[in-house]
Design an enzyme around this catalytic site. Structure first.
Site, PDB file in Angstrom:
ATOM      1  N   SER A 312       0.806  -1.215   0.000  1.00  0.00           N
ATOM      2  CA  SER A 312       0.000   0.000   0.000  1.00  0.00           C
ATOM      3  C   SER A 312       0.845   1.274   0.000  1.00  0.00           C
ATOM      4  O   SER A 312       1.924   1.320   0.601  1.00  0.00           O
ATOM      5  CB  SER A 312      -0.914   0.028   1.235  1.00  0.00           C
ATOM      6  OG  SER A 312      -1.810  -1.050   1.220  1.00  0.00           O
ATOM      7  N   HIS A 389      -7.506   0.140   6.138  1.00  0.00           N
ATOM      8  CA  HIS A 389      -7.104  -1.260   6.324  1.00  0.00           C
ATOM      9  C   HIS A 389      -7.170  -1.680   7.788  1.00  0.00           C
ATOM     10  O   HIS A 389      -7.630  -2.787   8.093  1.00  0.00           O
ATOM     11  CB  HIS A 389      -5.703  -1.483   5.761  1.00  0.00           C
ATOM     12  CG  HIS A 389      -5.656  -1.481   4.263  1.00  0.00           C
ATOM     13  ND1 HIS A 389      -6.287  -2.438   3.509  1.00  0.00           N
ATOM     14  CD2 HIS A 389      -5.063  -0.629   3.378  1.00  0.00           C
ATOM     15  CE1 HIS A 389      -6.084  -2.183   2.218  1.00  0.00           C
ATOM     16  NE2 HIS A 389      -5.351  -1.092   2.122  1.00  0.00           N
TER      17      HIS A 389
END
Length: 455
Positions: A312, A389
């Site tokens: 990410s 997340h």
């Protein structure tokens, strides 16, 4: 849809609409023939009032279709005026609220009175939006209308009450039960593949060869959520790489010259790009459902895959670090780190191996502080990707120095990337800890970086 495409199709769409209207439909709308073929149409807010006043479904669809078409064909000032009218003139019916409140005060324990007050307090614009949604293409048109609305919120805060109504309705219309998960591969229709290229928001797709490299090989997957009213419009999509280990940089995943592996050789699924495609659906959560559904599907398809992890970006890290460097009183970076970070001001610092290595420990220590200690004014984690997340129950697994050395990666995070691990046995506990206490589930290596030698 890009602005240019909207502009190109509006005149034709309106022309088709006017051609298709029967004489009865024209009379219903109050339209009359002007000079030549011109049609004099009532203002948008007047059409809204007429739509709310109709009881017949057929006539309502005619008016709804006309209002949506006229809104998209209107100039920016007229569209803004309609949105402001929604805020000012289509709120709750004050007299109905007053009557319902009086009835509740007279019978405070009556369920019917409570329900009547609830119904009366609903803004009229919610019913207007429901009726507009009945028009052909109404759902997509309303998503575009909200996108227009979002552009004006900063300068016109009174529109926030309209936005709350959009968000309320969209949360129902786009809930998980209406969404279908579809695999996107090289055989997917070109109209959808073109949108994947256009909407990719994390790692730009340079050309069709780049797209093929992400969709066609045996170790690549792509999934998207679709809504039955937006058949060829992915609402969100995720790109997945099947690998033998957790990657620490994105270049190796996107390398056109890489050698693919067989899917049955992989033990790890890497979610390396998640892109929302409809700005008009901002705030409607799809990503958490998408990731969990893809994990379930991959586990069923490939039992050999046991690790599910992201690679990410860290979009706010560079800006945050610049603010800390500019704040002499900051306690989130140490004096030694502050001195080391002077090297970040040199162009192409990352290309000098010695400089890059000297910055590794200071940057990773600052990154650990960014995730584990830094908070915004609302006491939330600073990084939006991390909030997403960790809110889904992932664990902050690893900080990757120079994980993305593209121009964008260096600009937004000094090349930093992170892995979030979705441990299926810990997702619920991690989610509860983050949601209830703000606890960040982090690996030992991330915690160790916080105590690094230069921190």
């Amino acid at each position: 849809m890009p602005k240019t495409e909207q502009s190109q199709r509006r005149p034709a769409f309106l022309g088709d609409l006017f051609e298709s209207l029967t004489e009865r439909g024209r009379r219903l709308l109050g339209w009359r023939e002007g000079t030549g073929d011109a049609i004099q149409a009532p203002e948008l807010s007047e059409l809204g009032e007429r739509l709310l006043s109709r009881r017949g479904e057929a006539s309502g669809v005619v008016i709804a279709r006309a209002l949506l078409a006229a809104f998209e064909d209107a100039d920016p000032a007229a569209r803004l005026a309609f949105l402001q009218a929604l805020a000012d003139s289509f709120g709750p019916d004050a007299s109905a609220v007053k009557d319902a409140l009086g009835a509740l005060q007279a019978s405070p324990d009556a369920p019917e009175a409570m329900e009547a007050l609830h119904a009366a307090a609903e803004p009229r614009r919610q019913e207007l939006l429901r009726r507009l949604n009945l028009a052909p293409g109404g759902t997509a048109a309303l998503v575009r209308m909200r996108e227009e609305l979002l552009r004006h919120l900063r300068d016109h805060p009174d529109l926030r009450r309209v936005d709350r109504d959009f968000a309320h309705l969209f949360a129902s219309w786009f809930n998980r039960g209406f969404l279908g998960l579809r695999t996107i591969d090289w055989n997917t229709p070109a109209s959808i593949l073109e949108k994947i290229i256009r909407y990719e928001a994390v790692h730009a797709i340079r050309n069709w060869d780049d797209l093929r490299n992400r969709l066609q090989p045996t170790d690549r997957r792509c999934y998207g959520f679709f809504h039955p009213q937006l058949v060829d419009e992915p609402l969100i999509f995720v790109e997945v790489a099947l690998t033998r280990a957790i990657p620490d940089n994105v270049a190796e995943l996107l390398d056109l010259a890489r050698a693919p592996i067989r899917a049955d050789e992989a033990d790890t699924a890497v979610f390396y790009s998640i892109s929302n495609t409809q700005r008009g659906l901002a705030g409607v959560s799809f990503g958490n459902f998408l990731i969990k559904q893809v994990v379930e599907d991959l586990k069923a398809e490939r039992p050999n895959i046991g690790t599910f992890v992201t690679l990410s970006p860290v979009p706010g890290f560079a800006a945050w670090l610049a603010a800390q460097r500019g704040d002499e009183a900051s306690e989130l970076i140490s004096p030694d780190q502050r001195l080391a970070f002077a090297a970040l001001d040199r162009p192409d610092w990352h290309k000098d191996p010695a400089t890059a290595e000297q910055l590794r420990a200071p940057l990773l220590a600052a990154a650990a502080s960014y995730f584990l200690r830094a908070r915004d004014r609302g006491k939330r984690m600073v990084d939006p990707v991390a909030r997403f997340h960790l809110g889904n129950g992932a664990r902050l697994e690893r900080l990757n120095h120079l994980g993305d050395v593209s121009a964008n990666g260096l600009r937004q995070s000094h090349g930093l990337m992170v892995n979030y691990l979705y441990d299926l046995g810990q997702i619920e506990a991690n989610h509860e800890g983050f949601a209830e206490r703000g606890h960040v589930a982090a690996s030992d290596s991330v915690s160790a970086a916080l105590r690094g030698p230069t921190s």
